[in-house]
Design a protein around this motif. Structure first.
Motif, short mmCIF file in Angstrom:
data_model
loop_
_atom_site.label_atom_id
_atom_site.label_comp_id
_atom_site.label_asym_id
_atom_site.label_seq_id
_atom_site.Cartn_x
_atom_site.Cartn_y
_atom_site.Cartn_z
N UNK A 10 0.84 -1.21 0.00
CA UNK A 10 0.00 0.00 0.00
C UNK A 10 0.87 1.26 0.00
N UNK A 11 1.93 1.25 0.82
CA UNK A 11 2.80 2.43 0.92
C UNK A 11 3.48 2.69 -0.44
N UNK A 12 3.92 1.62 -1.09
CA UNK A 12 4.59 1.79 -2.40
C UNK A 12 3.61 2.33 -3.45
N UNK A 13 2.36 1.91 -3.34
CA UNK A 13 1.36 2.37 -4.30
C UNK A 13 1.07 3.87 -4.10
N UNK A 14 1.05 4.29 -2.84
CA UNK A 14 0.86 5.72 -2.54
C UNK A 14 2.02 6.53 -3.13
N UNK A 15 3.24 6.07 -2.89
CA UNK A 15 4.43 6.74 -3.46
C UNK A 15 4.32 6.86 -4.96
N UNK A 16 3.89 5.78 -5.55
CA UNK A 16 3.78 5.69 -7.01
C UNK A 16 2.80 6.75 -7.55
N UNK A 17 1.61 6.86 -6.94
CA UNK A 17 0.63 7.83 -7.48
C UNK A 17 1.06 9.27 -7.20
N UNK A 18 1.73 9.49 -6.06
CA UNK A 18 2.19 10.85 -5.75
C UNK A 18 3.24 11.29 -6.77
N UNK A 19 4.13 10.34 -7.16
CA UNK A 19 5.15 10.65 -8.18
C UNK A 19 4.50 11.03 -9.51
N UNK A 20 3.31 10.52 -9.74
CA UNK A 20 2.60 10.86 -10.99
C UNK A 20 1.82 12.17 -10.84
N UNK A 21 1.98 12.81 -9.68
CA UNK A 21 1.28 14.08 -9.44
C UNK A 21 -0.20 13.88 -9.10
N UNK A 22 -0.55 12.71 -8.60
CA UNK A 22 -1.95 12.39 -8.29
C UNK A 22 -2.20 12.47 -6.78
#
Ligand code: SAH
Length: 368
Positions: A10-22
């Motif tokens: 879950x934490x990695x998925x949050x990082x991932x979407x934040x990096x996409x500016x989401x």
């Protein structure tokens, strides 16, 4: 290689979407779709169109990708040829039956066991599958079952066949599950906790890896165990199943009954009926003579088990033949007369190469 979002925490998925500016909540939306077995990002209906397209180009949803999907003519069986991230291929089969929606999953890419009648082992063993790779097979079947019935509000499957959920699992696809016992147990625990599939609706089939059966006994969950027996004497069994040179028939059955008796479950015995063509093109019975039926009955007398007689699915590379219907019924009659529960396995999806490893093998041979 594209990142597989299903493998992210879950934490990695949050990082991932934040990096996409989401915004952060996108991670939760994506997770809910992943848990329903979504094969692509375009299907994530509550994500903005632009993000869906961006994700489709840069990431993958599950660690398995459908490369071929075949439907049987009666529409009850769907067979998937799936590709893993390292391009290995596996198979998985969805069977819609009167008792529920059953999925047959693979536990390894290829197989090392060398059984003489089987297609899965012809190209050898490539590797064990991970828990996520096994679990994604049932998610793929789940998506197939419920795809058009999902509302925008995600509903987690809970093993209810009436609701269009996967309700039964058999680990009987390519590979020997008890050579990958840790991941197979991890997969079963996950299917039970996350998809609500009861222990009693899950079956592991093995060619007879005794230490693996003992592991299951130690683990002590009341799942079903099936033993691929295929011969009632060590002499014949060693000829068609090399694993019998390592673990003898009696040792396998002792370990298996210890497991099934522990939970008061019926042990399933798989028995493919095999013949051989002679020089005149006639089929001679191999393990399916009346004498072998008597020997099998002696072996299983007074034991809590069910024998599944399986017609052999022809594999071009394998030099066997199927006995006639008469021979099959005579074999069954002898077992029944001796008080052994016996049934003849209904053949499903024969028109789509549903026997173990056929689709993968044909694809590797370049057939389209
Ligand atoms: N390795 C495990 C599970 C995979 S094989 C095992 O041996 O049980 C699943 C079942 O399909 C086994 O009973 C296997 O013997 C059987 N099988 C393999 N090839 C077959 C064929 N061509 N026709 C019918 N059954 C086959």
């Amino acid at each position: 290689m594209k990142p597989v979002l299903f493998n992210f925490t879950d934490a990695e998925l949050v990082d991932f979407v934040i990096k996409l500016g989401q915004p952060k909540f996108r991670a939760k939306q994506i997770r809910e779709w992943l848990d329903r077995g979504v094969p692509d990002f375009q299907s994530m209906k509550n994500l903005p169109e632009k993000l869906r397209t961006e994700l489709d180009a840069s990431a993958q949803t599950l660690p398995v990708r459908i490369i071929k999907k075949l439907e049987s003519s009666d529409g009850q069986t769907t067979k998937f040829l799936l590709e893993l991230n390292d391009t290995e291929q596996i198979e998985c089969v969805l069977m819609r039956t009167s008792y529920g929606n059953s999925v047959c999953v693979s536990s390894q890419a290829g197989c090392a066991m060398g059984c003489k009648f089987c297609a899965s082992t012809l190209l050898g063993l490539k590797r064990n599958l991970t828990v996520n790779e096994i679990y994604s097979q049932i998610l793929t079947a789940q998506w197939e079952l419920r795809n058009d019935k999902f509302s925008d509000k995600p509903i987690r499957p809970n093993g209810d066949a009436n609701n269009g959920d996967v309700s039964h699992i058999v680990i009987m696809g390519t590979g020997e599950p008890l050579q990958n016992v840790e991941n197979v147990i991890g997969f079963i625990e996950r299917a039970n906790s996350d998809m609500g599939i009861g222990w009693r609706k899950i079956t592991v089939s093995t060619c007879g890896i005794v230490p693996g059966i003992k592991e299951l006994t130690k683990w002590a969950r009341p799942i079903n165990l099936a033993i691929s027996l295929h011969a009632p004497t060590n002499e014949l069994r060693s000829q068609i199943m090399p694993i019998n040179n390592k673990y003898k028939l009696e040792e396998v059955l002792d370990a298996a009954f210890e497991f099934s008796d522990l939970h008061n479950r019926q042990l399933m015995i798989e028995y493919i009926l095999l013949g051989k063509k002679n020089e005149n093109g006639e089929t001679e019975l191999l393990n399916s003579t009346p004498e072998y039926a008597e020997k099998l009955a002696d072996l299983l007398k007074n034991k809590n088990c069910m024998v599944n007689l399986i017609p052999w699915n022809a594999v071009d590379e394998r030099d066997f033949a199927s006995p006639s219907g008469n021979a099959v019924h005579r074999f069954q009659d002898i077992l029944i007369k001796n008080g052994i529960h016996t049934r003849i396995r209904r053949e499903r999806g024969q028109d789509i190469g549903s026997a173990c490893g056929q689709l993968r093998l044909n694809n590797a041979k370049g057939e389209k």
